[in-house]
Design a protein around this motif. Sequence first.
Motif, PDB file in Angstrom:
ATOM      1  N   ALA A  43       0.791  -1.289  -0.069  1.00 22.50           N
ATOM      2  CA  ALA A  43      -0.329   0.000  -0.115  1.00 22.50           C
ATOM      3  C   ALA A  43       0.845   1.319  -0.010  1.00 22.50           C
ATOM      4  O   ALA A  43       0.570   2.088  -0.625  1.00 22.50           O
ATOM      5  CB  ALA A  43      -0.982  -0.024   1.220  1.00 22.50           C
ATOM      6  N   ALA A  44       1.930   1.227   0.752  1.00 22.59           N
ATOM      7  CA  ALA A  44       2.657   2.612   0.911  1.00 22.59           C
ATOM      8  C   ALA A  44       3.574   2.405  -0.493  1.00 22.59           C
ATOM      9  O   ALA A  44       3.729   3.788  -1.118  1.00 22.59           O
ATOM     10  CB  ALA A  44       3.864   2.147   1.840  1.00 22.59           C
ATOM     11  N   LEU A  45       4.015   1.555  -1.097  1.00 20.60           N
ATOM     12  CA  LEU A  45       4.617   1.798  -2.491  1.00 20.60           C
ATOM     13  C   LEU A  45       3.790   2.066  -3.556  1.00 20.60           C
ATOM     14  O   LEU A  45       3.971   2.894  -4.410  1.00 20.60           O
ATOM     15  CB  LEU A  45       5.287   0.253  -2.728  1.00 20.60           C
ATOM     16  CG  LEU A  45       6.422  -0.143  -2.076  1.00 20.60           C
ATOM     17  CD1 LEU A  45       7.030  -1.351  -2.477  1.00 20.60           C
ATOM     18  CD2 LEU A  45       7.658   0.711  -2.131  1.00 20.60           C
ATOM     19  N   SER A  46       2.482   1.778  -3.281  1.00 16.02           N
ATOM     20  CA  SER A  46       1.232   2.032  -4.380  1.00 16.02           C
ATOM     21  C   SER A  46       1.219   3.501  -4.154  1.00 16.02           C
ATOM     22  O   SER A  46       1.179   4.423  -5.230  1.00 16.02           O
ATOM     23  CB  SER A  46       0.228   1.158  -4.147  1.00 16.02           C
ATOM     24  OG  SER A  46      -0.933   1.496  -5.109  1.00 16.02           O
ATOM     25  N   TYR A  47       1.228   3.963  -3.063  1.00 12.69           N
ATOM     26  CA  TYR A  47       0.800   5.647  -2.600  1.00 12.69           C
ATOM     27  C   TYR A  47       2.068   6.150  -3.303  1.00 12.69           C
ATOM     28  O   TYR A  47       1.756   7.303  -4.135  1.00 12.69           O
ATOM     29  CB  TYR A  47       1.040   5.602  -1.112  1.00 12.69           C
ATOM     30  CG  TYR A  47       0.875   7.022  -0.716  1.00 12.69           C
ATOM     31  CD1 TYR A  47      -0.100   7.816  -0.644  1.00 12.69           C
ATOM     32  CD2 TYR A  47       2.368   7.567  -0.621  1.00 12.69           C
ATOM     33  CE1 TYR A  47       0.066   9.050  -0.446  1.00 12.69           C
ATOM     34  CE2 TYR A  47       2.395   9.167  -0.236  1.00 12.69           C
ATOM     35  CZ  TYR A  47       1.413   9.844  -0.234  1.00 12.69           C
ATOM     36  OH  TYR A  47       1.489  11.186   0.016  1.00 12.69           O
ATOM     37  N   CYS A  48       3.187   5.978  -3.103  1.00 16.98           N
ATOM     38  CA  CYS A  48       4.464   6.584  -3.769  1.00 16.98           C
ATOM     39  C   CYS A  48       4.434   6.714  -5.244  1.00 16.98           C
ATOM     40  O   CYS A  48       4.686   7.921  -5.734  1.00 16.98           O
ATOM     41  CB  CYS A  48       5.765   5.884  -3.229  1.00 16.98           C
ATOM     42  SG  CYS A  48       6.273   6.085  -1.563  1.00 16.98           S
ATOM     43  N   ASP A  49       4.110   5.633  -5.858  1.00 16.71           N
ATOM     44  CA  ASP A  49       4.073   5.338  -7.024  1.00 16.71           C
ATOM     45  C   ASP A  49       2.814   6.554  -7.725  1.00 16.71           C
ATOM     46  O   ASP A  49       2.777   6.970  -8.964  1.00 16.71           O
ATOM     47  CB  ASP A  49       3.752   4.183  -7.764  1.00 16.71           C
ATOM     48  CG  ASP A  49       3.812   3.877  -9.303  1.00 16.71           C
ATOM     49  OD1 ASP A  49       4.777   4.037 -10.050  1.00 16.71           O
ATOM     50  OD2 ASP A  49       2.485   3.441  -9.665  1.00 16.71           O
ATOM     51  N   ALA A  50       1.650   6.434  -7.084  1.00 19.16           N
ATOM     52  CA  ALA A  50       0.559   7.299  -7.457  1.00 19.16           C
ATOM     53  C   ALA A  50       0.735   8.701  -7.293  1.00 19.16           C
ATOM     54  O   ALA A  50       0.238   9.440  -8.056  1.00 19.16           O
ATOM     55  CB  ALA A  50      -0.825   6.480  -6.710  1.00 19.16           C
ATOM     56  N   VAL A  51       1.663   8.879  -6.235  1.00 13.50           N
ATOM     57  CA  VAL A  51       1.781  10.390  -6.005  1.00 13.50           C
ATOM     58  C   VAL A  51       2.675  10.963  -7.169  1.00 13.50           C
ATOM     59  O   VAL A  51       2.567  11.917  -7.794  1.00 13.50           O
ATOM     60  CB  VAL A  51       2.499  10.689  -4.704  1.00 13.50           C
ATOM     61  CG1 VAL A  51       3.245  12.141  -4.479  1.00 13.50           C
ATOM     62  CG2 VAL A  51       1.520  10.529  -3.618  1.00 13.50           C
ATOM     63  N   TYR A  52       3.822   9.963  -7.348  1.00 13.32           N
ATOM     64  CA  TYR A  52       4.857  10.522  -8.646  1.00 13.32           C
ATOM     65  C   TYR A  52       4.251  10.601  -9.920  1.00 13.32           C
ATOM     66  O   TYR A  52       4.310  11.550 -10.551  1.00 13.32           O
ATOM     67  CB  TYR A  52       5.980   9.537  -8.493  1.00 13.32           C
ATOM     68  CG  TYR A  52       7.157  10.211  -9.287  1.00 13.32           C
ATOM     69  CD1 TYR A  52       8.053  10.740  -8.752  1.00 13.32           C
ATOM     70  CD2 TYR A  52       7.386   9.659 -10.713  1.00 13.32           C
ATOM     71  CE1 TYR A  52       9.138  11.365  -9.582  1.00 13.32           C
ATOM     72  CE2 TYR A  52       8.539   9.906 -11.366  1.00 13.32           C
ATOM     73  CZ  TYR A  52       9.362  10.997 -10.864  1.00 13.32           C
ATOM     74  OH  TYR A  52      10.449  11.266 -11.456  1.00 13.32           O
TER      75      TYR A  52
END
Length: 130
Positions: A14-23
Motif C-alpha cells: 500500500a505504501a509503495l502504491s501510494y508513492c507510485d501514485a503520487v509521483y
Amino acid sequence: MDGSDQMPDGLRDAALSYCDAVYFAKAEVFGTLCHDRFQMTLVENGAATFWDKASYLERVRGREPFEAPARYEIIGMDAAGGEIARVHLTVDVPPVRYEDHLGFIRVDGAWKLLTKVFRVAGPANGGNDE
C-alpha cells in the motif's frame, strides 16, 4: 504502536502504491486506496490546510505525471493490532520533496489511507528511489 520488522500483509505494498501514485499522478489509485473519510493536512509556516478525498483527487488529476523512475524513500512503518498503521516517507514531486506521515486502517482486509499529514521537506533531488 509496534515498530517491529513484522509488518502486516499488504502494508508495504500500500505504501509503495501510494508513492507510485503520487509521483505518476494516478488519481484512480487514490480513488481506491483512500478511505471515504480520508483527510489530507499540509503543515506550513505554523498553519494547517485541509483537503478531503474529493479535493485531493481533484488536486492529483490537475497535475502532470513525471518520467520514470519514481523517486521516494520509505523511512519507517509501524502497526498496531493489525488494524492501524503509520508510514513515514518522502516522495519527490519536482521541484519539491514532500515528507508524508500516512495513517492507514484495515477495512475488509485491505489497507485504506485515512490520514495524510505532510510538509515540503526541500527541493527534489531525484536520488532517493527505492
